[in-house]
Structures are given as C-alpha cells and as structure tokens.
Design a protein around this motif. Structure first.
Motif, PDB file in Angstrom:
ATOM      1  N   SER A  84      28.939  36.028  46.333  1.00 16.74           N
ATOM      2  CA  SER A  84      29.063  36.895  45.164  1.00 16.74           C
ATOM      3  C   SER A  84      29.221  38.367  45.548  1.00 16.74           C
ATOM      4  CB  SER A  84      27.886  36.709  44.209  1.00 16.74           C
ATOM      5  OG  SER A  84      26.700  37.197  44.785  1.00 16.74           O
ATOM      6  N   ALA A  85      28.676  38.776  46.687  1.00 15.49           N
ATOM      7  CA  ALA A  85      28.867  40.159  47.140  1.00 15.49           C
ATOM      8  C   ALA A  85      30.347  40.414  47.396  1.00 15.49           C
ATOM      9  CB  ALA A  85      28.058  40.421  48.402  1.00 15.49           C
ATOM     10  N   TYR A  86      31.040  39.448  47.926  1.00 17.49           N
ATOM     11  CA  TYR A  86      32.469  39.594  48.190  1.00 17.49           C
ATOM     12  C   TYR A  86      33.283  39.485  46.911  1.00 17.49           C
ATOM     13  CZ  TYR A  86      30.966  39.581  52.918  1.00 17.49           C
ATOM     14  OH  TYR A  86      30.332  39.926  54.076  1.00 17.49           O
ATOM     15  N   GLU A  87      32.783  38.715  45.966  1.00 16.88           N
ATOM     16  CA  GLU A  87      33.450  38.627  44.665  1.00 16.88           C
ATOM     17  C   GLU A  87      33.458  40.005  44.009  1.00 16.88           C
ATOM     18  OE1 GLU A  87      33.043  36.238  40.423  1.00 16.88           O
ATOM     19  OE2 GLU A  87      31.499  36.021  41.938  1.00 16.88           O
ATOM     20  N   ARG A  88      32.323  40.705  44.052  1.00 21.64           N
ATOM     21  CA  ARG A  88      32.253  42.058  43.484  1.00 21.64           C
ATOM     22  C   ARG A  88      33.217  42.984  44.215  1.00 21.64           C
ATOM     23  NH1 ARG A  88      26.873  40.542  43.398  1.00 21.64           N
ATOM     24  NH2 ARG A  88      26.380  41.708  45.278  1.00 21.64           N
ATOM     25  N   PHE A  89      33.293  42.863  45.536  1.00 20.88           N
ATOM     26  CA  PHE A  89      34.196  43.692  46.324  1.00 20.88           C
ATOM     27  C   PHE A  89      35.641  43.473  45.884  1.00 20.88           C
ATOM     28  CE2 PHE A  89      37.176  43.699  49.914  1.00 20.88           C
ATOM     29  CZ  PHE A  89      37.151  45.045  50.253  1.00 20.88           C
ATOM     30  N   TRP A  90      36.066  42.196  45.833  1.00 20.43           N
ATOM     31  CA  TRP A  90      37.462  41.907  45.496  1.00 20.43           C
ATOM     32  C   TRP A  90      37.771  42.232  44.052  1.00 20.43           C
ATOM     33  CZ3 TRP A  90      41.018  42.128  48.777  1.00 20.43           C
ATOM     34  CH2 TRP A  90      40.776  41.767  50.100  1.00 20.43           C
ATOM     35  N   THR A  91      36.826  42.049  43.151  1.00 21.74           N
ATOM     36  CA  THR A  91      37.052  42.425  41.757  1.00 21.74           C
ATOM     37  C   THR A  91      37.296  43.924  41.657  1.00 21.74           C
ATOM     38  OG1 THR A  91      35.723  40.582  40.963  1.00 21.74           O
ATOM     39  CG2 THR A  91      36.041  42.417  39.442  1.00 21.74           C
ATOM     40  N   GLY A  92      36.496  44.699  42.371  1.00 17.96           N
ATOM     41  CA  GLY A  92      36.685  46.151  42.382  1.00 17.96           C
ATOM     42  C   GLY A  92      38.035  46.536  42.960  1.00 17.96           C
ATOM     43  N   ARG A  93      38.415  45.905  44.048  1.00 19.14           N
ATOM     44  CA  ARG A  93      39.712  46.207  44.675  1.00 19.14           C
ATOM     45  C   ARG A  93      40.872  45.833  43.755  1.00 19.14           C
ATOM     46  NH1 ARG A  93      39.826  49.253  49.204  1.00 19.14           N
ATOM     47  NH2 ARG A  93      41.641  48.096  49.862  1.00 19.14           N
ATOM     48  N   LEU A  94      40.766  44.700  43.087  1.00 23.01           N
ATOM     49  CA  LEU A  94      41.831  44.277  42.173  1.00 23.01           C
ATOM     50  C   LEU A  94      41.898  45.182  40.949  1.00 23.01           C
ATOM     51  CD1 LEU A  94      41.462  40.409  42.468  1.00 23.01           C
ATOM     52  CD2 LEU A  94      43.327  41.819  43.362  1.00 23.01           C
ATOM     53  N   ASP A  95      40.756  45.693  40.489  1.00 23.82           N
ATOM     54  CA  ASP A  95      40.756  46.647  39.379  1.00 23.82           C
ATOM     55  C   ASP A  95      41.499  47.921  39.766  1.00 23.82           C
ATOM     56  OD1 ASP A  95      39.342  44.866  37.815  1.00 23.82           O
ATOM     57  OD2 ASP A  95      37.405  45.874  38.079  1.00 23.82           O
ATOM     58  N   VAL A  96      41.274  48.406  40.976  1.00 26.47           N
ATOM     59  CA  VAL A  96      41.983  49.598  41.469  1.00 26.47           C
ATOM     60  C   VAL A  96      43.478  49.320  41.533  1.00 26.47           C
ATOM     61  CG1 VAL A  96      42.321  51.084  43.488  1.00 26.47           C
ATOM     62  CG2 VAL A  96      40.006  50.542  42.722  1.00 26.47           C
ATOM     63  N   LEU A  97      43.849  48.163  42.050  1.00 29.65           N
ATOM     64  CA  LEU A  97      45.262  47.801  42.133  1.00 29.65           C
ATOM     65  C   LEU A  97      45.889  47.749  40.742  1.00 29.65           C
ATOM     66  CD1 LEU A  97      47.756  46.868  43.721  1.00 29.65           C
ATOM     67  CD2 LEU A  97      46.842  44.534  43.596  1.00 29.65           C
ATOM     68  N   GLU A  98      45.185  47.166  39.793  1.00 27.05           N
ATOM     69  CA  GLU A  98      45.706  47.090  38.427  1.00 27.05           C
ATOM     70  C   GLU A  98      45.948  48.488  37.854  1.00 27.05           C
ATOM     71  OE1 GLU A  98      44.751  44.998  34.122  1.00 27.05           O
ATOM     72  OE2 GLU A  98      43.078  45.392  35.495  1.00 27.05           O
ATOM     73  N   ARG A  99      45.010  49.412  38.042  1.00 29.03           N
ATOM     74  CA  ARG A  99      45.181  50.780  37.549  1.00 29.03           C
ATOM     75  C   ARG A  99      46.394  51.449  38.195  1.00 29.03           C
ATOM     76  NH1 ARG A  99      39.544  50.689  37.813  1.00 29.03           N
ATOM     77  NH2 ARG A  99      39.493  51.855  39.766  1.00 29.03           N
ATOM     78  N   LEU A 100      46.554  51.249  39.502  1.00 31.06           N
ATOM     79  CA  LEU A 100      47.699  51.839  40.202  1.00 31.06           C
ATOM     80  C   LEU A 100      49.023  51.273  39.681  1.00 31.06           C
ATOM     81  CD1 LEU A 100      46.358  51.879  43.867  1.00 31.06           C
ATOM     82  CD2 LEU A 100      46.813  53.869  42.416  1.00 31.06           C
ATOM     83  N   LEU A 101      49.082  49.973  39.471  1.00 30.41           N
ATOM     84  CA  LEU A 101      50.310  49.354  38.974  1.00 30.41           C
ATOM     85  C   LEU A 101      50.626  49.800  37.548  1.00 30.41           C
ATOM     86  CD1 LEU A 101      49.931  45.757  40.436  1.00 30.41           C
ATOM     87  CD2 LEU A 101      51.493  47.564  41.213  1.00 30.41           C
ATOM     88  N   ARG A 102      49.611  49.938  36.718  1.00 34.93           N
ATOM     89  CA  ARG A 102      49.828  50.415  35.341  1.00 34.93           C
ATOM     90  C   ARG A 102      50.327  51.860  35.347  1.00 34.93           C
ATOM     91  NH1 ARG A 102      48.034  47.026  31.311  1.00 34.93           N
ATOM     92  NH2 ARG A 102      46.635  45.375  31.988  1.00 34.93           N
ATOM     93  N   ALA A 103      49.741  52.680  36.214  1.00 31.51           N
ATOM     94  CA  ALA A 103      50.183  54.075  36.309  1.00 31.51           C
ATOM     95  C   ALA A 103      51.625  54.134  36.807  1.00 31.51           C
ATOM     96  CB  ALA A 103      49.256  54.857  37.229  1.00 31.51           C
ATOM     97  N   GLU A 104      51.964  53.304  37.762  1.00 26.33           N
ATOM     98  CA  GLU A 104      53.337  53.261  38.275  1.00 26.33           C
ATOM     99  C   GLU A 104      54.308  52.806  37.190  1.00 26.33           C
ATOM    100  OE1 GLU A 104      55.263  50.242  41.244  1.00 26.33           O
ATOM    101  OE2 GLU A 104      54.220  51.793  42.410  1.00 26.33           O
ATOM    102  N   ASP A 105      53.920  51.763  36.433  1.00 26.68           N
ATOM    103  CA  ASP A 105      54.765  51.291  35.331  1.00 26.68           C
ATOM    104  C   ASP A 105      54.962  52.390  34.293  1.00 26.68           C
ATOM    105  OD1 ASP A 105      55.102  48.794  36.430  1.00 26.68           O
ATOM    106  OD2 ASP A 105      53.654  47.788  35.126  1.00 26.68           O
TER     107      ASP A 105
END
Length: 119
Positions: free
Chosen positions: A88-109
């Motif tokens: 679960s510690a890694y799940e939190r890590f990857w969820t956070g990383r994917l949230d950052v990626l989503e924000r970057l992709l939305r900003a790029e779009d």
C-alpha cells in the motif's frame, strides 16, 4: 521483530510469485480442498502439488489438516494482509505520480486546444 516480519513477507511473496500457487489460493478461497482437488486442474502429480502446498504452508497462507490418509487444505489469509500493507505504501506513491502526470497532460491539452471563446 523486523527480521521476522521481513522473513515472513519474503515467504509470502515467494509463494505468490508462482501462478499455480496463486490459482490454488483462489481455489481455497472458495473453501477447503484436498491435495487431490488442488492438483486436479493443473494435470500435476500429487507429489508436485504437495511441493506447492508446502511452499504455501511455509508462508502461512494455508493450513493442512490430516484426517487419516486425506490431507485437507484451507486458506489462511492473514499473511496476505501484511503483504497488502507493505504494498500500500507503493500504491500511494504511484497514485501520487499518476495524479501529477494527469495534471501535466491536462495542462498540455489546454495549451494545445484552440481558443473557443471566439477570440
């Protein structure tokens, strides 16, 4: 205590690392099975099934009860809770990383989209 916990997790992940053992655990989630019943879907000998069962036993993932010549196996899910907690510690890590990626992709779009305000 930490060393014991680490050894237990090592055994659980080793046991879960084999697809046959994972399928056996899934079968056991539906109820108690004999060694023969666990071996049957995999076209393996009882000796081969017994080796898989011993690995699952060593990890604490199943308990075997001997009744005469019949060996009954049942799921012991508690060790999986420790593995889930560790993961679960890694799940939190990857969820956070994917949230950052989503924000970057939305900003790029948004930056690439044509202005629809009529300007």
């Amino acid at each position: 205590m930490v060393e014991q916990t680490s050894l237990s997790l090592d055994r659980v992940f080793h046991a879960l690392g084999d697809p046959t053992r994972r399928r056996m655990l899934a079968d056991l989630a539906d109820g108690t099975r004999t060694v023969s019943e666990l071996a049957e879907p995999y076209a393996m000998s009882l000796a081969a099934a017994s080796k898989h069962i011993k690995v699952l036993e060593a990890a604490g993932l199943l308990r075997r009860e001997v009744r005469g010549r019949t060996h009954l196996c049942r799921l012991e899910p508690e060790p999986m809770a420790s593995a889930h907690q560790w993961l679960s510690a890694y799940e939190r890590f990857w969820t956070g990383r994917l949230d950052v990626l989503e924000r970057l992709l939305r900003a790029e779009d948004a930056a690439l989209s044509p202005n629809t305000d009529g300007d």
